[in-house]
Design a protein around this motif. Structure first.
Motif, PDB file in Angstrom:
ATOM      1  N   PRO A 314       0.806  -1.227   0.000  1.00  0.00           N
ATOM      2  CA  PRO A 314       0.000   0.000   0.000  1.00  0.00           C
ATOM      3  C   PRO A 314       0.835   1.271   0.000  1.00  0.00           C
ATOM      4  O   PRO A 314       0.396   2.277  -0.547  1.00  0.00           O
ATOM      5  N   THR A 315       2.023   1.244   0.609  1.00  0.00           N
ATOM      6  CA  THR A 315       2.820   2.471   0.649  1.00  0.00           C
ATOM      7  C   THR A 315       3.950   2.429  -0.376  1.00  0.00           C
ATOM      8  O   THR A 315       4.952   3.122  -0.223  1.00  0.00           O
ATOM      9  N   SER A 513      -9.612  -0.380   1.552  1.00  0.00           N
ATOM     10  CA  SER A 513      -9.129   0.775   0.819  1.00  0.00           C
ATOM     11  C   SER A 513      -9.726   2.082   1.389  1.00  0.00           C
ATOM     12  O   SER A 513      -9.022   3.074   1.559  1.00  0.00           O
ATOM     13  N   ARG A 516      -8.026   2.940   4.692  1.00  0.00           N
ATOM     14  CA  ARG A 516      -6.671   3.474   4.502  1.00  0.00           C
ATOM     15  C   ARG A 516      -6.724   4.900   3.981  1.00  0.00           C
ATOM     16  O   ARG A 516      -5.905   5.726   4.363  1.00  0.00           O
ATOM     17  N   GLN A 517      -7.694   5.160   3.114  1.00  0.00           N
ATOM     18  CA  GLN A 517      -7.805   6.528   2.594  1.00  0.00           C
ATOM     19  C   GLN A 517      -8.161   7.506   3.699  1.00  0.00           C
ATOM     20  O   GLN A 517      -7.591   8.580   3.803  1.00  0.00           O
ATOM     21  N   PRO A 520      -4.750   7.687   6.715  1.00  0.00           N
ATOM     22  CA  PRO A 520      -3.554   7.370   5.906  1.00  0.00           C
ATOM     23  C   PRO A 520      -2.388   6.781   6.699  1.00  0.00           C
ATOM     24  O   PRO A 520      -1.543   6.117   6.131  1.00  0.00           O
ATOM     25  N   GLU A 523      -1.807   1.209   9.620  1.00  0.00           N
ATOM     26  CA  GLU A 523      -1.198   0.037   8.970  1.00  0.00           C
ATOM     27  C   GLU A 523      -2.031  -1.191   9.327  1.00  0.00           C
ATOM     28  O   GLU A 523      -2.668  -1.231  10.373  1.00  0.00           O
ATOM     29  N   TYR A 541      -3.482  -3.842   0.024  1.00  0.00           N
ATOM     30  CA  TYR A 541      -4.151  -3.082   1.090  1.00  0.00           C
ATOM     31  C   TYR A 541      -3.565  -3.331   2.470  1.00  0.00           C
ATOM     32  O   TYR A 541      -3.965  -2.706   3.436  1.00  0.00           O
ATOM     33  N   THR A 542      -2.686  -4.304   2.601  1.00  0.00           N
ATOM     34  CA  THR A 542      -2.136  -4.622   3.928  1.00  0.00           C
ATOM     35  C   THR A 542      -0.615  -4.561   3.861  1.00  0.00           C
ATOM     36  O   THR A 542      -0.009  -4.931   2.850  1.00  0.00           O
ATOM     37  N   ASP A 543      -0.014  -4.103   4.955  1.00  0.00           N
ATOM     38  CA  ASP A 543       1.422  -3.845   4.954  1.00  0.00           C
ATOM     39  C   ASP A 543       2.244  -5.079   5.257  1.00  0.00           C
ATOM     40  O   ASP A 543       3.444  -5.109   4.991  1.00  0.00           O
TER      41      ASP A 543
END
Ligand code: GLA
Length: 735
Positions: A314-315, A513, A516-517, A520, A523, A541-543
Motif C-alpha cells: 500500500p505504501t 481501501s 486506509r484513505q 492514511p 497500517e 491493502y495490507t502492509d
C-alpha cells in the motif's frame, strides 16, 4: 518522477531495465519489455491473439516471426487447441483449459474471440477481442513493470441487450516454449504448517493449484515457478514464475498437453461459479503477475520482492520498514485486561519494542472463542475505562498501539447475530456449519459491508490506533446469498447467488481501501489463522502478513524458506515466543529463536512476566542488533544460501539494494559426527570491494576483520557453531 522515487529508495533502475510497450510494424504484434525480460504477442491469420516470445530481453531491433496458428494435428487436435493462444475461449473445438467460458441467453455456449483493436494508455496495452457472433467484448490488459514483471488481466463486457452468464473466467493464459523437461515448484500447507515448498517434473496432464474456500487458503498459495529439469537451480538457469492477486477462491492450472505444449491459466475458481452479466455490464478479472529470469530460483524471488516493494504494497514505492511488535496472544490468549496489558507494555518498551498490540479478547463478551465476534464494543470488565488508558500508557512508553479485529465473522452467541441472523452467510433451510464456533458474515451484502466499514472507522477514529491485525479464522461452508441481485427469498436463483464469490472479496478490498484513505497512517496486517490469506490481492491493502500461527523456530525456518519464494521478507512477521513451543513441544534457546524471527519483520510474543533478567538482556541486545540490520533485511536482496529443507544447517544472506551492507544468518539445527560448521559462502557482493566484517558474537566467528567480496564469495566465513540449535549473525559493511 517514479524513477526519482525508486532511486531515492535505493532501487537501482538502469535504463535497460525500464519497461516499454513496443508495437511492431503492421500494428499486429507487440513486444513488452519488463526489466531484463521481454514478452511478445501477435495476431495470427485467424485474427486470434497468440504468444510469440517470453524470455530474456530482446534487443531494440529484434525482428520476430509473424504470428501463425499451429497446424491441425490430425482431425482430433484442431489448430485452435494447439496454437498458444493468449486467452483461449471455449468453442470451435478447444479441448484444452479455457480462459473463458460463457452461456449466452439464446442457448449458444461457445465463443470465438477475434482481434478488434489495440491501444496503449497509461503504460497498459489494451487489446480488444470480439466474439464472432455474440455481442461480447473481451479486453486483454498487459502492464509491463521495470522490476521484470508483466501483469495481465481481462475484462468481459456484455454489449448486447440480453443477459449472459460467465461460467469460467481466468485473468490470463501464459504459454511456455514446447518441451518435456520442465519442473514445477509450488507451495502447499495447512494451519500451523504453511508455505511448504514442493518441486516435481511436469508430466503430461493437468496439475491444479486452487482454493475452493472463499479465501486464499493455507492449503495452496497462488504462486508457481517453473524451471528446466537439468538447468535450473537456486542460482542459475531459466525460471518462469507468477502469482495471482486474488483473495477469494482461485485456480491456477498447469497443463502439459500430449503435444508437450505447456500452459498456465489462472483466475477465479470456476468451481460452483457463475457470474451474470446484465446488458451493458462487465466483469474484470484479478491481476495475474508473471516474470522470467535466466538466473535461477533465487533471482526469481528477488524480482518478486523488489516488485512487491516498488509496486504492490500500500505504501509503495517507499514502504516503511516494519516496526518491532509485541503481542501477548501466546502468553495470555483471551485473558487480556487493562492492568495485564499495561504491565506487559512496560516490560516490552524496555526491550526496544516499537508497537504494542492487543490481540483477541478485548471486546464484547469474548471470554473464549464461543462468543463475542460481531460485538465490537470494549469489554467493560476487562477494560473498565475503555481503551484510552492503555493506549495512553503505550504511547507514554514510546510505542504505538495496535489492536486485533476479525471483521468478516460473527459468533451465533453475539448481540449482532441475535439482531441480524440474516447477515450470516447461509443456504435456505440448512443448518449453519460452524468452524471455531463462528459463522461468516455475508459481506457481499452492501448493508453488511457498510456496517463493518463504519464500526472499523469509528474504532480507528475514536482511538489512537496505528495498526490493525485483521484476522479471518474459518473458510466458507454455505455460500448462499438470498438477496443477491437477481435472486430473492421468494424466487431464489442460485446462479445469481454465486456472485458472492466475487462481491464478497471486492467488498473486503473496498473496506480496506476506504479505511486506509480515511486514515492514511493506519497500517494493517493480513492474518487468517496464520498464513491463510497471503496473496498479491490483499497485499495491495495490507502492509504485512502473519505467515503462520506456528512460532516454533525450527518449523519457522521451513515456513519462511517457502514464504520467501513468493513474498518479500518485509511482509513476513515473526514473533519470538516461549518454550516449550505449543506446536511441537520443542525447546529451542532464545538466541536461536531471535535469529530465526529476524529473517523478516521481528516481533516478540512471549510472556515477558516470566522472562528472566538474562532473557530480557538477550532480548534487549538482539532487538538493538535487529534495528541495525532491519533496512537490509526488509528492503535488501535475499540470497537463500543453504536451504533448511536439505540438512542440519541453513543460511540466509541479505544485501542492501545499494550494495553497501550485507548481513548473514547462520543456523546449526543439529550437529552430527563432530563435524565443523560449513563455511558461509556469500553471494551478491562486489568482488573487488573490501568489506568490514562485524560478527554479532566474536566467539562464534574466526576470520579476518576485513575481506574482499571475492574472498567472501569463494572461501567464505568460518564460524564456530556446535551442538544443537546454535546460530549467529554477521554484518558486513562495504569500505
Ligand atoms: C488466529 C491468529 C492468532 C490469534 C488468534 C486469536 O488464530 O492467527 O494469531 O490472533 O486468531 O483468536
Amino acid at each position: 518522477m517514479r524513477r526519482a522515487l525508486l532511486l531515492a529508495l535505493g532501487f537501482s533502475v538502469s535504463l535497460s531495465a525500464q519497461n516499454a510497450i513496443r508495437p511492431l510494424p503492421g500494428g499486429k504484434a507487440w513486444i513488452l519489455d519488463a526489466g531484463q525480460t521481454s514478452y511478445a504477442i501477435g495476431v495470427n491469420e485467424h485474427s486470434m491473439v497468440q504468444s510469440l516470445y517470453w524470455g530474456s530481453r530482446l534487443p531494440a531491433d529484434a525482428a520476430l516471426p509473424a504470428a501463425h496458428s499451429s497446424p491441425d494435428r490430425a482431425s482430433f487436435d484442431p489448430s485452435i487447441a494447439t496454437t498458444p493462444l493468449e486467452y483461449p475461449a471455449w468453442g470451435a473445438g478447444l479441448f484444452t483449459e479455457p480462459a473463458l467460458k460463457v452461456d449466452s441467453s439464446n442457448g449458444d455456449r461457445t465463443l470465438i474471440l477475434e482481434f478488434q483493436k489495440a491501444e496503449v494508455k497509461d503504460s497498459i496495452l489494451d487489446i480488444t477481442l470480439r466474439d464472432q457472433s455474440q455481442p461480447i467484448l473481451v479486453h486483454l490488459y498487459y502492464q509491463p513493470y521495470a522490476e521484470g514483471i508483466v501483469a495481465r488481466w481481462s475484462r468481459i463486457e456484455n454489449t448486447g441487450s440480453a443477459p449472459i452468464q460467465i461460467e469460467q473466467a481466468a485473468s490470463a493464459t501464459w504459454n511456455l516454449p514446447a518441451g518435456t523437461d520442465y519442473r514445477l515448484s509450488w507451495l502447499t500447507g495447512q494451519w500451523a504448517g504453511e508455505f511448504q515448498l514442493h518441486s516435481a517434473p511436469i508430466q503430461t496432464g493437468m496439475q491444479v493449484l486452487e482454493s475452493r474456500r472463499g479465501s486464499t487458503g493455507h492449503q495452496a498459495n497462488p504462486w508457481f515457478s517453473i524451471g528446466r529439469q537439468n538447468q535450473t537451480t537456486e542460482t542459475s538457469g531459466p525460471v518462469w514464475f507468477g502469482e495471482l492477486g486474488w483473495s477469494g477462491s482461485w485456480r491456477i492450472t498447469l497443463e502439459s498437453t500430449s503435444l508437450n505444449k505447456i500452459r498456465i491459466t489462472g483466475g477465479f475458481n470456476p468451481y460452483d461459479f457463475r457470474y451474470p452479466l446484465a446488458p451493458g455490464s462487465a466483469l474484470e478479472t484479478p491481476r495475474f503477475y508473471a516474470g522470467y529470469t535466466s538466473h535461477g530460483e533465487g533471482e526469481a524471488s528477488r524480482i518478486l520482492h523488489r516488485f512487491q516493494l516498488a509496486e504492490i504494497l500500500p505504501t509503495h514505492p517507499n514502504p516503511k520498514p516494519r516496526p518491532i511488535i509485541y503481542n501477548s496472544w501466546e502468553a495470555t490468549e483471551f485473558n487480556v485486561s487493562e492492568e495485564g496489558q499495561a504491565a506487559l507494555a512496560e516490560r516490552a518498551a524496555k526491550l526496544g519494542i516499537e508497537r504494542f498490540v492487543i490481540d483477541d479478547g478485548w471486546f464484547g463478551q469474548r471470554k473464549d472463542d464461543h462468543a463475542g465476534l460481531g460485538d465490537w464494543y470494549v469489554n467493560p470488565q476487562k477494560f473498565p475505562h475503555g481503551l484510552k488508558p492503555v493506549i495512553d500508557k503505550v504511547h507514554s512508553l514510546g510505542m504505538d498501539f495496535g489492536i486485533w479485529v476479525e471483521p468478516e465473522m460473527i459468533n451465533p452467541d453475539s448481540d449482532l447475530y441475535r439482531k441480524h441472523p440474516d447477515w450470516a452467510m447461509q443456504m435456505p433451510g440448512r443448518q449453519h456449519t460452524e468452524m471455531r464456533n463462528q459463522l461468516m458474515l455475508n459481506l457481499a451484502r452492501e448493508d453488511v459491508k457498510e456496517y463493518v466499514y463504519h464500526w472499523l472507522d469509528e474504532l480507528v477514529s475514536n482511538n489512537d490506533i496505528a495498526f490493525l491485525k485483521w484476522d479471518y479464522n474459518r473458510n466458507w461452508a454455505e455460500p448462499g446469498w438470498s438477496t443477491a441481485p437477481g435472486s430473492s427469498p421468494d424466487h431464489p436463483n442460485s446462479d445469481a447467488e454465486k456472485q458472492i464469490y466475487i462481491r464478497f472479496v471486492q467488498n473486503v478490498y473496498d473496506i480496506l481501501s476506504r479505511l486506509r484513505q480515511k486514515h492514511p497512517k493506519l497500517e494493517i496486517e493480513s492474518c487468517s489463522g496464520g498464513g491463510g490469506r497471503v496473496d498479491l490481492g490483499i497485499l495491495r491493502y495490507t502492509d504485512e502478513v502473519w505467515p503462520s500461527d506456528n512460532t516454533d523456530a525450527l518449523d519457522r525456518l521451513n515456513i519462511q524458506y517457502g514464504f520467501t519464494h513468493a513474498y518479500t521478507p518485509e511482509t513476513m512477521v515473526a514473533w519470538v515466543t516461549d518454550v516449550p513451543n505449543f506446536a511441537d513441544g520443542r525447546s529451542i534457546p532464545l538466541e536461536f529463536r531471535f535469529l530465526v524471527m529476524m529473517q523478516g519483520a521481528l516481533g516478540i510474543g512471549g510472556n515477558l512476566n516470566k522472562w528472566t533478567d538474562e532473557d530480557l538482556a538477550t532480548a534487549t541486545r538482539l532487538t538493538a542488533f535487529y534495528k541495525q540490520i532491519r533496512e537490509t533485511v526488509q528492503h535488501g536482496n535475499l540470497y537463500r544460501l543453504v536451504s533448511p529443507l536439505e540438512g542440519d544447517a541453513s543460511q540466509v544472506e541479505y544485501v542492501s539494494q545499494n550494495g553497501s551492507e550485507a548481513v548473514v544468518f547462520a543456523y546449526l539445527h543439529s550437529q552430527r559426527y563432530g563435524m565443523d560448521y560449513p563455511a558461509v559462502e556469500l553471494q551478491g557482493l562486489d568482488p573487488n570491494a573490501i568489506y568490514k566484517i562485524m560478527p554479532l558474537d566474536a566467539q562464534k566467528y574466526r576470520g579476518p576483520e576485513t575481506a574482499t567480496g571475492a574472498w567472501l564469495m569463494s572461501s567464505g566465513l568460518q564460524l564456530n557453531l556446535s551442538g544443537d540449535y546454535a546460530a549467529t549473525a554477521i554484518r558486513m559493511e562495504k569500505q
